[in-house]
Design an enzyme around this catalytic site. Structure first.
Site, mmCIF file in Angstrom:
data_model
loop_
_atom_site.group_PDB
_atom_site.id
_atom_site.type_symbol
_atom_site.label_atom_id
_atom_site.label_comp_id
_atom_site.label_asym_id
_atom_site.label_seq_id
_atom_site.Cartn_x
_atom_site.Cartn_y
_atom_site.Cartn_z
ATOM 1 N N GLY A 126 -0.452 -22.383 15.404
ATOM 2 C CA GLY A 126 0.359 -23.530 15.059
ATOM 3 C C GLY A 126 1.277 -23.262 13.929
ATOM 4 O O GLY A 126 1.225 -22.327 13.061
ATOM 5 N N HIS B 181 -4.480 -29.782 10.586
ATOM 6 C CA HIS B 181 -3.834 -28.683 9.647
ATOM 7 C C HIS B 181 -2.656 -28.769 9.592
ATOM 8 O O HIS B 181 -1.612 -28.807 8.681
ATOM 9 C CB HIS B 181 -4.357 -27.168 9.940
ATOM 10 C CG HIS B 181 -3.761 -26.244 9.287
ATOM 11 N ND1 HIS B 181 -4.359 -25.244 8.412
ATOM 12 C CD2 HIS B 181 -2.505 -25.703 9.117
ATOM 13 C CE1 HIS B 181 -3.725 -24.554 7.892
ATOM 14 N NE2 HIS B 181 -2.404 -24.471 8.436
ATOM 15 N N GLU B 182 -1.905 -28.770 10.805
ATOM 16 C CA GLU B 182 -0.186 -29.062 10.902
ATOM 17 C C GLU B 182 0.147 -30.330 10.572
ATOM 18 O O GLU B 182 1.404 -30.250 9.817
ATOM 19 C CB GLU B 182 0.056 -28.661 12.488
ATOM 20 C CG GLU B 182 -0.280 -27.352 12.951
ATOM 21 C CD GLU B 182 0.070 -26.041 11.952
ATOM 22 O OE1 GLU B 182 1.253 -26.080 11.397
ATOM 23 O OE2 GLU B 182 -0.842 -25.055 12.218
ATOM 24 N N CYS C 234 -3.696 -19.921 7.116
ATOM 25 C CA CYS C 234 -2.461 -20.446 7.457
ATOM 26 C C CYS C 234 -1.356 -19.420 7.395
ATOM 27 O O CYS C 234 -1.398 -18.454 6.408
ATOM 28 C CB CYS C 234 -2.126 -21.417 6.362
ATOM 29 S SG CYS C 234 -0.403 -22.117 6.129
ATOM 30 N N LEU C 235 -0.161 -19.311 7.940
ATOM 31 C CA LEU C 235 0.859 -18.293 8.055
ATOM 32 C C LEU C 235 1.609 -18.428 7.059
ATOM 33 O O LEU C 235 2.147 -17.469 6.372
ATOM 34 C CB LEU C 235 1.740 -18.555 9.366
ATOM 35 C CG LEU C 235 1.240 -18.462 10.729
ATOM 36 C CD1 LEU C 235 2.158 -18.542 11.862
ATOM 37 C CD2 LEU C 235 0.673 -16.847 10.802
ATOM 38 N N HIS D 262 0.723 -30.352 6.728
ATOM 39 C CA HIS D 262 1.892 -29.756 6.360
ATOM 40 C C HIS D 262 2.882 -30.690 6.261
ATOM 41 O O HIS D 262 3.924 -30.485 5.379
ATOM 42 C CB HIS D 262 2.242 -28.699 7.357
ATOM 43 C CG HIS D 262 1.743 -27.450 7.087
ATOM 44 N ND1 HIS D 262 1.782 -26.606 5.793
ATOM 45 C CD2 HIS D 262 0.766 -26.461 7.811
ATOM 46 C CE1 HIS D 262 1.298 -25.492 5.904
ATOM 47 N NE2 HIS D 262 0.695 -25.412 7.115
ATOM 48 N N GLN E 112 7.246 -25.081 7.204
ATOM 49 C CA GLN E 112 6.979 -23.432 7.124
ATOM 50 C C GLN E 112 8.182 -22.686 7.379
ATOM 51 O O GLN E 112 8.206 -21.475 7.015
ATOM 52 C CB GLN E 112 5.868 -23.304 7.864
ATOM 53 C CG GLN E 112 4.697 -23.742 7.463
ATOM 54 C CD GLN E 112 3.486 -23.334 8.499
ATOM 55 O OE1 GLN E 112 3.074 -23.980 9.420
ATOM 56 N NE2 GLN E 112 2.520 -22.370 8.098
#
Ligand code: ZN
Length: 186
Positions: free
Chosen positions: A46, A141-142, A99-100, A145, A51
């Site tokens: 995701g 999670h997304e 997380c990226l 953000h 991000q």
């Protein structure tokens, strides 16, 4: 298409709330393509617009790699524009997340098992659906953000302290990473 550098932990944009996407456009479609390419290049499931430095209510996901999640059909790549959580339900389930934007940091996060989401797909058509299991977790999670929230915000102060050293390395821009990151401003 292009691989975009990913913004890391402690960059102010990750802490800000996002704005709704007003209209479909060639630029938006290109951004979505770039976000998928960026996500796949980083082996992520995701990626949210903040991000890659865009303050927009938009995320992309492809949460199929965890196929043992038998109660959820294969969804393939999905685009969530202006998503809204309609409801959450079920038990709180703990599972390890990463997380990226926070490379190499993983910890268990407890989230409601089910989420019902309303969103626009990339054709700007309204969709509403309930998700469970792994897909539900990726969505939550997304979605976080887009509210300026990271998975770290769900951890206890004690758990956060355990990651302090690695977080300061990321913050200093010193963590080696196999996908492009936005260089830290000093
Ligand atoms: Zn993330």
């Amino acid at each position: 298409m292009a691989i975009l550098p990913i913004v890391t932990y402690n960059d102010p944009i990750l802490l800000e709330r996002t704005e709704s996407v007003k209209e479909n456009s060639d630029e938006l479609q290109e951004l979505i393509d770039d976000m998928f390419e960026t996500m796949y290049n980083a082996a992520g499931v995701g990626l949210a617009a903040p991000q890659i430095g865009q303050k927009l209510q938009l995320f992309v996901m492809d949460a199929d790699p965890m196929t043992e999640d038998s109660d959820q059909l294969d969804l393939g790549p999905m685009v969530m524009i202006n998503p809204e959580i309609v409801s959450t339900g079920g038990e709180l389930v703990g599972y390890e997340e990463g997380c990226l934007s926070i490379p190499e940091v993983r910890d268990e996060v407890r989230r409601p098992e089910r989420v019902e989401l309303k969103w626009l797909n990339r054709e700007f058509e309204e969709r509403q659906q309930e998700f469970t299991g792994w897909v539900s977790r990726v969505i939550q999670h997304e979605y976080d953000h887009l509210q300026g929230k990271l998975f770290l915000d769900h951890l206890s102060a004690f758990r956060r302290r355990l990651h302090r050293k690695k977080l300061s390395t990321i913050d200093a821009g010193d963590l080696p990473c196999n996908y492009p990151l936005v260089p830290r401003q000093t």
